[in-house]
Design an enzyme around this catalytic site. Structure first.
Site, PDB file in Angstrom:
ATOM      1  N   GLY A 233     -45.667  91.713  35.651  1.00 44.64           N
ATOM      2  CA  GLY A 233     -47.010  91.914  35.999  1.00 44.64           C
ATOM      3  C   GLY A 233     -46.896  92.713  37.528  1.00 44.64           C
TER       4      GLY A 233
ATOM      5  CE  LYS B  52     -43.496  98.121  36.498  1.00 46.92           C
ATOM      6  NZ  LYS B  52     -42.978  97.881  37.736  1.00 46.92           N
TER       7      LYS B  52
ATOM      8  CD  GLU C 142     -33.756  99.115  35.643  1.00 50.48           C
ATOM      9  OE1 GLU C 142     -33.404  99.902  34.441  1.00 50.48           O
ATOM     10  OE2 GLU C 142     -33.228  98.674  36.332  1.00 50.48           O
TER      11      GLU C 142
END
Length: 337
Positions: free
Chosen positions: A140, A195, A286
């Site tokens: 989150g 994301k 990442e």
């Protein structure tokens, strides 16, 4: 395992910024927390003045934290094991150390990404070596600095069974971290991985000088691609509209606080100045590694993910960006939904 969370022993594998932030708030909440690190210098710094090099000198860590370099000593005693290690290191770590984790331990994965070697989500990688364990994911919109400073932060904890997610949720009852539960591990893990890719794209747009309007467009259409990707892996679309999807996108694509956004912005600026992309980043960006991991899916579904495909050609194939941008802008016009 008892429904009460008092008296539990928690081991956190990974004493970087995120693992340390979680350890800090959990220890302050009264839990028995041991951080498993790799650096004696980090332990010495904590012992001297309760600080960590990832945070500025104003951040004083909980005096209740325990530190160790020994996986063999800490893991067998733990009721709950947090894995806060770099994504590409998780598989190797578990191969060498899963034997030390008690069969009764709960596992909480906090890393976000996809394994490059196999193209699989971390959940599937973990199932190979942790077949008898309850596995959950914490994801989150959360920066370690906000969590360690006690600023209100909401996240998602996902497990196959909601009662298992709720068990981990209750650990944070006395902290500023507010977890919501989900039974969609795939969706939560997928949102956390993809994301980061989108954040690189958003950063590149700004670094290259295309403006805020272009950034908003990239984020919105990139989110549509993430939703489409969820169907490939079996995640629930509604999960990605929550904290671990849209919420994380808002934070990670928002600006310089995000490592992935910073890397994208540096790439964009580098292209404008030198005409070439930056070399491979360290593992901390990442999204770069997740992008490489999903390339087989992009190849299999050509033209279905134009933003991810363009970023892939730019970062991994060193394609000319003005040409790629023109290709994006001249794609056939279509209905939004």
């Amino acid at each position: 395992m008892t429904e009460k969370n008092s008296g539990l022993k928690i081991a956190i594998c990974g004493a970087g910024a995120w693992g340390t932030a979680l350890g800090h708030i959990l220890a302050d909440a009264g839990h028995d927390v041991t951080l498993i690190g790799r650096s004696q210098d980090a332990i010495d710094l904590y012992n001297r003045n309760k600080r960590h090099k990832a945070f500025d000198e104003n951040v004083i860590l909980s005096e209740k934290l325990k530190w160790t370099l020994s996986v063999q000593d800490a893991l067998p005693q733990a009721n709950i094991v947090f894995l806060s290690l770099p994504t590409q290191y998780i598989g190797e770590f578990l191969q060498h150390n899963a034997q030390y984790i008690s069969n009764k331990s709960y596992i909480v994965q906090t890393a976000k990404g996809i394994e490059i070697a196999t193209g699989r989500l971390l959940y599937n990688v973990m199932q190979d070596t942790l077949k008898d364990h309850v596995i959950s994911f914490l994801s989150g919109p959360s920066f370690a600095i906000d969590v360690v400073m006690g600023k209100p932060t909401a996240v998602t904890i996902a497990a196959d069974r909601l009662e298992d997610a709720a068990f981990i949720q209750r650990l944070f009852a006395q902290t500023s971290l507010r977890p919501y539960t989900s039974d969609d591990i795939i969706g939560v893990a997928l949102g956390g991985a993809l994301k980061n890719i989108l954040a690189i794209a958003a950063g590149f747009v700004i670094g290259y000088g295309l403006g805020e309007s272009a950034k908003a467009s990239i984020i919105t259409r990139g989110f549509a691609e993430i939703l489409k990707f969820s169907q490939i892996f079996g995640g629930k679309k509604e999960t990605l509209y929550g904290l671990s999807g849209l919420g994380d996108i808002i934070l990670t694509c928002g600006g310089e606080g995000s490592r992935n956004f910073r890397y994208g912005a540096e790439c964009g600026a580098h292209v404008t100045q030198n005409g070439k992309i930056l070399k491979d980043p360290t593992y901390t960006a990442e999204g770069y590694h997740s992008l490489k991991a999903i390339m087989p899916y992009l190849e299999k579904n050509k033209n279905e993910f134009p933003i991810f495909e363009t970023l892939s050609k730019l970062l991994t194939e060193q394609k000319d960006f003005p040409t790629l941008l023109q290709e994006l802008l001249t794609r056939p016009l279509k209905q939004e939904v």
